[in-house]
Design a protein around this motif. Structure first.
Motif, PDB file in Angstrom:
ATOM      1  N   GLU A 244      -6.946  -1.914   4.628  1.00  0.00           N
ATOM      2  CA  GLU A 244      -7.197  -0.530   5.033  1.00  0.00           C
ATOM      3  C   GLU A 244      -8.672  -0.186   4.875  1.00  0.00           C
ATOM      4  O   GLU A 244      -9.276   0.457   5.732  1.00  0.00           O
ATOM      5  N   LEU A 245      -9.275  -0.622   3.760  1.00  0.00           N
ATOM      6  CA  LEU A 245     -10.694  -0.374   3.537  1.00  0.00           C
ATOM      7  C   LEU A 245     -11.536  -1.091   4.582  1.00  0.00           C
ATOM      8  O   LEU A 245     -12.504  -0.519   5.116  1.00  0.00           O
TER       9      LEU A 245
ATOM     10  N   GLN B  34     -11.272  10.405   6.641  1.00  0.00           N
ATOM     11  CA  GLN B  34     -10.005  10.441   5.941  1.00  0.00           C
ATOM     12  C   GLN B  34      -9.540  11.866   5.654  1.00  0.00           C
ATOM     13  O   GLN B  34      -8.356  12.162   5.677  1.00  0.00           O
TER      14      GLN B  34
ATOM     15  N   GLU C  34     -10.544  13.914  -2.400  1.00  0.00           N
ATOM     16  CA  GLU C  34     -10.032  12.616  -2.832  1.00  0.00           C
ATOM     17  C   GLU C  34     -10.027  11.631  -1.680  1.00  0.00           C
ATOM     18  O   GLU C  34      -9.419  11.867  -0.644  1.00  0.00           O
ATOM     19  N   THR C  35     -10.734  10.527  -1.835  1.00  0.00           N
ATOM     20  CA  THR C  35     -10.749   9.472  -0.841  1.00  0.00           C
ATOM     21  C   THR C  35     -10.096   8.240  -1.449  1.00  0.00           C
ATOM     22  O   THR C  35     -10.482   7.801  -2.530  1.00  0.00           O
ATOM     23  N   LYS C  36      -9.107   7.699  -0.749  1.00  0.00           N
ATOM     24  CA  LYS C  36      -8.344   6.598  -1.327  1.00  0.00           C
ATOM     25  C   LYS C  36      -8.001   5.581  -0.246  1.00  0.00           C
ATOM     26  O   LYS C  36      -7.527   5.939   0.827  1.00  0.00           O
ATOM     27  N   PHE C  37      -8.263   4.302  -0.541  1.00  0.00           N
ATOM     28  CA  PHE C  37      -7.839   3.200   0.309  1.00  0.00           C
ATOM     29  C   PHE C  37      -6.933   2.322  -0.536  1.00  0.00           C
ATOM     30  O   PHE C  37      -7.359   1.791  -1.559  1.00  0.00           O
ATOM     31  N   THR C  38      -5.689   2.196  -0.112  1.00  0.00           N
ATOM     32  CA  THR C  38      -4.704   1.542  -0.964  1.00  0.00           C
ATOM     33  C   THR C  38      -4.716   0.028  -0.885  1.00  0.00           C
ATOM     34  O   THR C  38      -4.177  -0.637  -1.767  1.00  0.00           O
ATOM     35  N   THR C  39      -5.314  -0.535   0.178  1.00  0.00           N
ATOM     36  CA  THR C  39      -5.385  -1.985   0.299  1.00  0.00           C
ATOM     37  C   THR C  39      -6.764  -2.381   0.815  1.00  0.00           C
ATOM     38  O   THR C  39      -7.483  -1.576   1.416  1.00  0.00           O
TER      39      THR C  39
ATOM     40  N   GLY D 218       0.784  -1.225   0.000  1.00  0.00           N
ATOM     41  CA  GLY D 218       0.000   0.000   0.000  1.00  0.00           C
ATOM     42  C   GLY D 218       0.813   1.271   0.000  1.00  0.00           C
ATOM     43  O   GLY D 218       0.245   2.373   0.045  1.00  0.00           O
TER      44      GLY D 218
ATOM     45  N   ILE E 214      -4.533  15.904   3.394  1.00  0.00           N
ATOM     46  CA  ILE E 214      -4.821  15.246   2.120  1.00  0.00           C
ATOM     47  C   ILE E 214      -5.838  16.087   1.365  1.00  0.00           C
ATOM     48  O   ILE E 214      -6.473  16.981   1.929  1.00  0.00           O
ATOM     49  N   ASP E 215      -5.998  15.814   0.088  1.00  0.00           N
ATOM     50  CA  ASP E 215      -6.993  16.494  -0.725  1.00  0.00           C
ATOM     51  C   ASP E 215      -8.376  16.102  -0.222  1.00  0.00           C
ATOM     52  O   ASP E 215      -8.751  14.917  -0.235  1.00  0.00           O
TER      53      ASP E 215
END
Length: 229
Positions: free
Chosen positions: A183-184, A222, A175-180, A66, A171-172
């Motif tokens: 994590e989600l 987030q 923008e919402t981001k879960f890399t793995t 991640g 963070i932006d």
């Protein structure tokens, strides 16, 4: 007009858009390249490269799951003393799960600890919030405040830091981001717990709009925004 008067006049410089400068590699100094390779492979990190141009040069690159930043080590890639890299932070959303994973892989890792309210002196090794480690997770479950540490065979020092809610502006917000998937899943569990309290406050009735509530909660968490009640 004198030189002194001219020097007081503001000099305008044109503003430019900052260029993306992504931190993608950290160099880790090691004494035994093959031993280090076995260690980082044992962590479950992705092996990106292992190549040598001749007998005097070798470089190995690994990327943690991640992560957008990799590590490299090898032969003649740094003049730093082996084991001198300290304070290398790995951000995780569930520090207990991260610690259990290392233990299952046979890696020695410290107990989870938190800071002693800004005590910067003590016998413990320094870390982000001081030198005195208090056993257990942060009692208020604050983001950024729970840690665990481990070392590679040369003594390079790593720390897990649990971050669940980012500080505003980190963070932006759009923008919402879960890399793995892990994590989600952790974010979904936190949303589920918070939503249970939300339903209790509303008479214990099933909330038909739970998907929208979950989405708002996870995005707000987030981005460091006010969480829904």
């Amino acid at each position: 007009m004198s030189n002194a008067m001219r020097s007081e006049t503001p000099i305008e410089t044109p503003r430019t858009q900052p260029v993306d400068t992504k931190l993608e590699v950290v160099v880790i100094p090691v004494s035994d390249v093959d031993r280090a390779k076995r260690f980082y492979d044992g962590l479950g990190w992705r092996l990106d490269a292992d190549f040598a141009n001749d007998a005097d040069f070798r470089v190995i690159q690994f990327t943690p799951p991640g992560s957008g930043c990799a590590i490299i080590f090898g032969k003649n890639v740094t003049a730093a003393a082996p084991g001198s890299a300290q304070g290398l932070y790995l951000i995780v959303s569930d520090i207990e799960a991260a610690r259990r994973d290392l233990i299952a892989r046979g890696i020695e890792v410290s107990e989870v600890f938190h800071d002693a309210a800004g005590v910067y002196a003590g016998k413990d090794e320094p870390y982000l919030f001081g030198r005195l480690r208090i056993a257990g997770r942060d009692p208020d479950h604050r983001s950024y405040r729970s840690f665990a540490s481990f070392k590679d065979p040369d003594g390079n020092g790593w720390l897990f830091q649990e971050v669940t809610t980012r500080l505003p502006g980190r963070i932006d917000a759009d923008e919402t981001k879960f890399t793995t998937s892990t994590e989600l899943a952790s974010a979904l569990r936190r949303a589920a717990t918070a939503h249970g309290e939300h339903e209790k406050r509303n008479g214990g009735k099933h909330d038909e709009g739970w998907p929208d509530w979950y989405a708002e909660y996870m995005v707000s968490e987030q981005a460091g925004k006010q969480l829904p009640l």
